[in-house]
Write an enzyme that holds these catalytic residues in place. Structure first.
Site: not given
Ligand code: FAD
Length: 494
Positions: A90, A131, A242
């Site tokens: 994400h 969120d 919020e």
């Molecule tokens: C609809 C939506 C709502 C959101 N709402 C919020 C919110 O309310 N608050 C907020 O803080 N964020 C929010 N986000 C952002 C979200 O927290 C970040 O994009 C987060 O990185 C998503 O987690 P992911 O597992 O998809 O990470 P990824 O996109 O898979 O990875 C993100 C980063 O973290 C690294 N990473 C992933 N997993 C690990 C691991 N296990 N160990 C070490 N590094 C790792 C990856 O290499 C990359 O650099 C939102 C995003 C979306 C799309």
């Protein structure tokens, strides 16, 4: 009363230069890349890896990283591949991608579970949320993890007690503030640069069965902001704060999909050249009462009595705790049904010092055509003393200890906003963040365009961040998608 729980996260990693991964990795089984390994929620960056790993245990990741480490030290196989953990992908700008490298898909770990559902089975729940729930613990704590509870409990990274991390040389380390503490503080907010998190012990609290969810509308930004600050000074009563901007007639229905009350508010948005904008605060009170007593009503009455919202425009509903936390899922479903989920998302997330919020809001409004804006703009305060300055996350230093989150969340409907339009929005965001940066604001969740920008972003904590990289990943193998550290060998991939 807090309890502890062990929660699973997701892992990912990828390989590049290898003709036949099996030749090099022996027992590590790599897979052909899939389209999703080169895609993320932002849908503006796409870099294909050479291979993906679907680990069945942290040991698989450890084996991959150890094999890479030893093969590159012998240098018989050429430069070492870069490795990116990918949770749910994400990210907005390719941060979980590894061009020509290896993507480790952490969601294949057997311990990857729905944290909320598992915790609720025992009547418990984490204190601090995002969120949206369909993210991984590893992905969110690599950033910070913020939501309306963060004013009270701090971001998610303030609620992690003990992560398990696979390091760049393939060691599996369980760390805490007192055990391998340098690694502990590095990985929290560490943007995936210092190791791959495979598990984390985090703080939990008793989960209320229900919550009272309140929305109140404003026609003045100053009153909206000062009421939000009043609410965050009441952590004993309020559990979540919020707010969002009401820019046009679509703002209320689109932000109220999960809010089960009719909002009878049809304000005058003015005319072209004289647009009016409104604001909505939302707060939540936990309801532990099973006996139908009205103590929550009393708290809501007490709290709202202190606020200066537009009279007649306060709405209060009772929903289950799960439905409240899962509220963005309903918005996702609505966007999916309109074909607006799997589209580019040129988002801008900023932390703005309290003294700069009116100026920032005005600057933002100059870039947003309020009448046409499709999406949400969230605005809410956080308290900087709830952030631990030892972690890798960037925290603003503000004299009053208050910083605001501004999140401009839009979906670019390809029928109205194609590639060039998305590029223009992103360019506009860069200008806004550069200008705001000069006044002390910082971007959240963004990939900076160069190392120079990253230095500016980290400011006085850059030297510490760079020293952590030199200690934990000297060959710059991990987290290539963030674009912070160029490779130290010639392994820049295809
Ligand atoms: C609809 C939506 C709502 C959101 N709402 C919020 C919110 O309310 N608050 C907020 O803080 N964020 C929010 N986000 C952002 C979200 O927290 C970040 O994009 C987060 O990185 C998503 O987690 P992911 O597992 O998809 O990470 P990824 O996109 O898979 O990875 C993100 C980063 O973290 C690294 N990473 C992933 N997993 C690990 C691991 N296990 N160990 C070490 N590094 C790792 C990856 O290499 C990359 O650099 C939102 C995003 C979306 C799309």
């Amino acid at each position: 009363m807090h309890a502890f729980a062990v929660l699973a996260t997701l892992l990912c990693s990828a390989v590049t230069f290898i003709q036949s991964p099996a030749d090099v990795f022996g027992p590590v089984r790599l897979h052909e890349p899939t389209p999703s390994s080169a895609r993320d929620f932002g849908a503006v960056v796409s870099h294909a890896p050479s291979a993906i790993l679907r680990p069945e245990s942290p040991a698989d990741i450890a084996l991959l990283l150890a094999t890479l480490s030893s093969s590159s030290s012998s240098s018989a196989t050429g430069p070492r591949a870069s490795v990116a953990a990918r949770g749910t992908g994400h990210s907005l700008q390719g941060q979980a991608q590894a061009r020509g490298g290896i993507v480790v898909e952490t969601r294949s770990l057997p311990r990857a579970v729905s944290v909320l559902e598992e915790c609720l089975k025992t009547g418990l729940a984490p204190l601090s949320w995002t969120d949206y729930l369909y993210l991984t613990v590893g992905g969110t704590v690599s950033n910070a993890g913020i939501s309306g509870q963060a004013f009270k409990h701090g971001p998610q990274i303030s609620n992690v007690l003990q992560p398990e991390v696979v390091t760049e040389n393939g060691e599996v380390v369980t760390c805490s503030p007192t055990r391998s503490s340098d690694l502990f503080f590095a990985v929290l907010g560490g943007l995936g640069q210092f190791g791959i998190i495979t598990r984390a012990r985090i703080l939990l609290q008793h989960a209320p069965p229900k919550v009272r969810w309140v929305r109140a509308f404003y026609d003045s930004f100053d009153t909206f902001a000062s009421d939000q600050e009043l609410l965050v000074s009441m952590p004993e009563q309020v559990d979540y704060v919020e707010g969002f901007m009401v820019l046009n007639e679509h703002s209320i229905p689109s932000s109220s999909i999960a809010f089960p009350a009719h909002i009878n508010f049809s304000p005058d948005f003015g005319s072209k050249g004289n647009k009016k904008v409104y604001y909505c605060i939302e707060f939540k009170v936990h309801d532990f009462q099973q006996d139908g007593s009205n103590s929550v009503d009393h708290v809501v009455e007490l709290v709202s009595g202190e606020l200066s919202y537009m009279r007649a425009h306060m709405y209060s509903v009772e929903v289950s705790y799960f439905d409240f936390l899962n509220r963005v899922r309903m918005e996702e479903e609505s966007l999916r049904s309109r074909g607006l989920w799997d589209v580019p998302h040129p988002w801008l997330n900023m932390f703005v010092p309290k003294h700069g919020i009116t100026q920032f809001k005005d600057m933002l409004m100059d870039t947003v055509t309020a009448g046409d804006f499709d999406g949400a703009i969230l605005v809410y305060p956080l308290l900087t003393d709830k952030w631990d300055g030892n972690t890798s996350a960037v925290v603003l230093s503000t004299p009053d200890g208050v910083m605001y989150v501004f999140s401009v969340l839009r979906s670019a409907d390809p029928s109205r906003c194609g590639g060039r339009c998305v590029e223009e929005i992103l360019e506009q965001h860069r200008r806004v963040s550069d200008e705001a940066g000069r006044a002390g604001a910082k971007q959240y969740l963004a990939r900076q365009p160069s190392q120079e920008h990253w230095r500016d972003h980290f400011g006085s904590s850059w030297d510490r961040f760079a020293a952590r990289k030199a200690q934990f990943d000297p060959m710059h193998v991990l987290g290539p998608g963030q674009g912070i550290f160029p490779r130290t060998d010639s392994a820049s991939s295809t």
